[in-house]
Design an enzyme around this catalytic site. Sequence first.
Site, PDB file in Angstrom:
ATOM      1  N   HIS A  65       0.828  -1.216   0.000  1.00 51.97           N
ATOM      2  CA  HIS A  65       0.000   0.000   0.000  1.00 51.97           C
ATOM      3  C   HIS A  65       0.861   1.266   0.000  1.00 51.97           C
ATOM      4  CE1 HIS A  65      -3.674  -2.348   0.708  1.00 51.97           C
ATOM      5  NE2 HIS A  65      -2.946  -3.061   1.538  1.00 51.97           N
ATOM      6  N   ASN A 138     -10.089  -3.763   1.502  1.00 48.52           N
ATOM      7  CA  ASN A 138      -9.677  -3.703   0.099  1.00 48.52           C
ATOM      8  C   ASN A 138     -10.893  -3.468  -0.790  1.00 48.52           C
ATOM      9  OD1 ASN A 138      -6.939  -4.153   0.559  1.00 48.52           O
ATOM     10  ND2 ASN A 138      -7.101  -6.367   0.327  1.00 48.52           N
ATOM     11  N   TYR A 348       0.121  -4.946  11.706  1.00 49.60           N
ATOM     12  CA  TYR A 348      -0.035  -3.578  11.212  1.00 49.60           C
ATOM     13  C   TYR A 348       0.591  -2.565  12.174  1.00 49.60           C
ATOM     14  CZ  TYR A 348      -3.177  -4.775   7.339  1.00 49.60           C
ATOM     15  OH  TYR A 348      -3.704  -5.268   6.175  1.00 49.60           O
TER      16      TYR A 348
END
Length: 492
Positions: A65, A138, A348
């Site tokens: 990303h 997504n 993350y």
Amino acid sequence: MDPYKYRPSSAYNSPFMTTNAGAPVWNDDSSLTVGSRGPILLEDYHLIEKLAHFTRERTPERIVHARGASAKGFFEVTHDISHLTCADLLRAPGVQTPLIVRFSTVIHERGSPETIRDPRGFAVKFYTREGNWDLVGNNFPVFFVRDPMKFPDVIHAFKPNPKSHIQENWRILDFLSHHPESLSTFAWFYDDVGIPTDYRHMEGFGVSAYTLLNKAGKATLAKFHWKPTCGVKSLYDDEAVIVGGTNHSHATKDLYDSIAAGNYPEWKLFIQTMNPEDQDRFDFDPVDVTKEWPEDMFPLQPVGRMVLNRNIDNFFNENEQLAFNPGIVVPGIYYSDDKFLQARTFAYGDTQRHRLGPNYLMLPVNAPKCAHHNNHYDGFMNFAHRDEEVDYFPSRFDPVRHAERCPLPPQLVSGKRERCVIEKENNFKQPGDRYRSFAPDRQERFVKRIVDALSDTRVTHEIRSIWISYWSQCDKSLGQKIATRLNIKPHM
């Protein structure tokens, strides 16, 4: 044994997988879970090491990303779902919550064209009165693999060849030939929606199943869906070549210009819900990230709308430093037993601490917009003004107290430690159903893209045969079309 002989070098590779410390890895496919379905165990040293290493492979650019665009706006509740969740931002119709959104491509570098066939990220940070909520998803409702142990591998396969730095189909098809669950995502990836016209005409999906909890503690499984009010539009392959050749930042420009002109993009938020007690009643596992919940069985329920009405003030501060983590939830919204989601809650945040620093949540774009308090002192780039004398809890010199208790999923978790695949894989039905839903011309384009990928000169006959077998199990006629064009006899 010569302790200096086996220095770090591919010339001294062992014949089997090991940890960084050299311990043998007997299963590099499945995470350690409670029972076959999960949840994940933090004691899975190999999984944590693998994810921690992966999230530190690139700096300072995001590993995935990297190419993205952001915008600000608000979310407004339009339908009452307070019977499902006690989340404050969803407490009643009319409630508005400020937010920031980042759209992105997944695989390629920060300056790469926005017209590449690639999944798109759709991440929303809600600045609620009870802290931030990051809904990270997504533009496809499914993902290529179901176990987080394989996440670094699937990204490596899609990334450029480490020797030539060229993305090559043979690497993708070789790796995923071992994972037929990827067919569900390929049914989207190779479809017309694989290259969105721009971010405004793109759907978003939370992908993973979450748990909604109401004030009484009742749990409901849920999936989140964003639907653009201006409709879904995509580029055909030849159109993408022209658009990308004209402006490699076309989607970023379109988003910025639209907001600047007052043409504010809007999405409707819907949820699908399921009683957790019903999870075993279907031919698929509802928390398998490679599966959709059929809308005829789980209809979309409207929740609210998102409007993007402000452009960001500074690209670096509010795009490059904007950081998401699906582990950041608010009371009333919790995780499910989805293995992938469970691992993402660690990975993350871990990658952001590496990329931006341990205090990345103090950066203005990531900080909560409500009052907050903790004892996280010091560390790199900790710029919070603190003048307290007590940095521990509890203390009779500090009146701070525990917040009100938040509900947690009430289901009993039990099972033996296992590294295994879930029981209900059912890898072929959903991609077959999706292919059969296409019009004939759309099917033709879908077949052509698969054939083009399998025509890579380094894709072996064995790999082609495996994929023909997979697609044949999805739909017999689909497998025959692919085999005919590749001049290979399908094995049914």
